[in-house]
Scaffold this motif. Structure first.
Motif, PDB file in Angstrom:
ATOM      1  N   SER A  40       0.820   4.130  -2.912  1.00 24.97           N
ATOM      2  CA  SER A  40       0.621   5.555  -2.643  1.00 24.97           C
ATOM      3  C   SER A  40       1.730   6.390  -3.261  1.00 24.97           C
ATOM      4  O   SER A  40       1.487   7.469  -3.822  1.00 24.97           O
ATOM      5  N   GLY A  86       0.812  -1.206   0.000  1.00 20.10           N
ATOM      6  CA  GLY A  86       0.000   0.000   0.000  1.00 20.10           C
ATOM      7  C   GLY A  86       0.847   1.259   0.000  1.00 20.10           C
ATOM      8  O   GLY A  86       0.538   2.225  -0.710  1.00 20.10           O
ATOM      9  N   LYS A 145     -11.042   4.228  -4.812  1.00 19.82           N
ATOM     10  CA  LYS A 145     -10.734   3.901  -3.417  1.00 19.82           C
ATOM     11  C   LYS A 145     -11.883   3.116  -2.792  1.00 19.82           C
ATOM     12  O   LYS A 145     -11.648   2.173  -2.021  1.00 19.82           O
ATOM     13  N   ASP A 181      -4.756   2.820  -1.752  1.00 16.76           N
ATOM     14  CA  ASP A 181      -3.636   3.709  -1.444  1.00 16.76           C
ATOM     15  C   ASP A 181      -3.133   4.434  -2.693  1.00 16.76           C
ATOM     16  O   ASP A 181      -2.704   5.588  -2.618  1.00 16.76           O
ATOM     17  N   THR A 225      -5.510   7.245  -3.213  1.00 24.28           N
ATOM     18  CA  THR A 225      -5.313   8.256  -2.170  1.00 24.28           C
ATOM     19  C   THR A 225      -4.121   9.142  -2.497  1.00 24.28           C
ATOM     20  O   THR A 225      -4.171  10.369  -2.319  1.00 24.28           O
ATOM     21  N   GLN A 264      -4.938  -2.662  -1.230  1.00 21.54           N
ATOM     22  CA  GLN A 264      -3.860  -1.718  -0.962  1.00 21.54           C
ATOM     23  C   GLN A 264      -3.486  -0.938  -2.223  1.00 21.54           C
ATOM     24  O   GLN A 264      -3.269   0.279  -2.176  1.00 21.54           O
TER      25      GLN A 264
END
Length: 416
Positions: free
Chosen positions: A273, A269, A300, A333, A336, A329
């Motif tokens: 990101s 994750g 998400k 992520d 995000t 993940q």
């Protein structure tokens, strides 16, 4: 001086490199403290559930009590000196822990006070940082700068927690906290090295804290893009706050993941990101900003649905558990990392510079304030109906985030 350029040119700005170095070290220190303080409470002081709850509450309270006031204050002063002061305060506060441990005077009360004060200083640092960035890099490079910041933050999230655990296991909690304290000195040093001057904010003719806080709330409320984004953030925070505290428990107890496999899943994750943040400038060239945000919120939600889906399918097809958790993940992520950069960049472009501190404080309050209440509600529901029910409820609530933004001015935003 700030100027035009692409993502590579921003790294040729020495002041930006110093800022990123300071932020990276500061965030790494925050990650270490997040691991080391509770582990010190458990391993050194033998803290029980009540003491650990008090430590968690002490860390969460500053946002609820101080965010709006901190934003108003930080719009009255230069932001870089405020960040340096926050670093020095965190150094002194954390230094008190190994000193007290060495003198055999450490107590859970002191850890709670340190956690509260460090959290307050971190709150001030983060608000000042977001308000300071546009003046340093220039408005035309906000997106690239925020992408670099988010990538740095994701990197510290990958490195920090396991490093904190290893350090606590090898040299003990108090010495780990000492290293954490020293990291803030280095952060302050890099901030001090920034050569670009920062103008003093224009003095207010009649300072009025209540009116200044109201100005910060109004600038977000009256904006047809920032207001629905704030609604969507509240939805994500609240339902994410129900899911988050139960995530590890669900994976370990219900899905029977080993600690090592859990670490691998979480690390994936962090890497997702990092990739999501780094890809923002390129995606912004081919995907309109508003629809891209809405898509990221939807992705998400889809990613989070993989968590209870793994539990539902795991009984009949156990081989699907790990792929679904890895998919969660990557999707959650990664998206995000994307929308964190875009949201912050939009706010920094649409809010006047003299209100950026208050706008950031309002966002921080909406982002962190609901978590304790949501966590309590999630715990109560889990006690009566099971964790899987909470997971599906959180996913259903999270789905409101793309819906809220789709039926708003966000859908029509084409660029930063």
């Amino acid at each position: 001086m700030p100027g035009r350029g692409d993502g590579r040119s921003i790294w040729r700005q020495a002041d930006f490199r110093n800022l990123i170095a300071a932020l990276g070290i500061s965030q790494l220190g925050a990650r270490l403290a997040r691991e080391a303080l509770p582990l010190t409470a458990v391993l050194v002081l033998g803290a029980g559930p009540l003491a650990m709850s008090g430590l968690t509450a002490a860390s969460a309270l500053p946002t609820l009590l101080m965010a709006l006031h901190a934003g108003a204050f930080l719009d009255r002063v230069r932001r870089r000196p405020a960040m340096i002061l926050a670093d020095l305060l965190r150094f002194l506060l954390l230094l008190s822990v190994p000193v007290a441990a060495f003198l055999d005077l450490l107590s859970i009360g002191q850890l709670c006070v340190v956690a509260f004060c460090v959290s307050a200083a971190t709150l001030a640092f983060d608000i000042a940082d977001q308000a300071y960035l546009p003046g340093l890099v220039g408005q035309d490079r906000i997106l690239h700068a925020n992408a670099a910041k988010e990538a740095t933050d994701a990197t510290t999230e990958i490195v920090g927690p396991p490093l904190g655990g290893v350090l606590v296991q090898t040299i003990g909690g108090p010495l780990t906290i000492l290293l954490d304290a020293v990291s803030y000195l280095f952060s302050a040093l890099f901030l001090w090295r920034i050569g670009m001057g920062e103008p003093r904010p224009a003095p207010l003719p009649t300072p009025n804290l209540r009116r200044e806080i109201g100005d910060g709330l109004r600038v977000m409320w009256r904006d047809s893009v920032l207001r629905p984004l704030l609604y969507a953030r509240f939805v994500r925070t609240f339902f994410g706050g129900m899911l988050g505290p139960l995530y590890v428990l669900y994976l370990v107890s219900d899905l029977k993941l080993s600690p090592a496999m859990l670490g691998i899943v979480v690390a994936v994750g962090g890497a997702a990101s990092l990739v999501g943040a780094a890809a923002v400038p390129r995606l912004a060239k081919v995907l309109p900003v508003g629809p891209g945000l809405i898509l990221a919120f939807a992705v998400k939600t889809l990613g989070l649905a993989c968590i209870p889906l793994a539990g539902s399918l795991g009984g009949v097809a156990p081989f699907l558990i790990i792929p679904l958790l890895l998919a969660q993940q990557i999707l959650a992520d990664g998206s995000t990392g994307h929308f964190a950069v875009v949201e912050r960049s939009l706010r920094q472009r649409r809010v006047p510079p003299d209100l950026l501190g208050r706008a950031g404080a309002t966002t921080r309050l909406v982002n962190d304030g609901p978590i304790p209440f949501a966590a309590l509600l999630g715990g109560v529901i889990a006690e009566h109906y099971g964790i899987t029910t909470v997971m599906w409820l959180a996913v259903a609530g999270y789905a409101l985030s793309p819906i809220v933004t789709f039926f708003s001015g966000v859908r029509r935003v084409r660029d930063i």
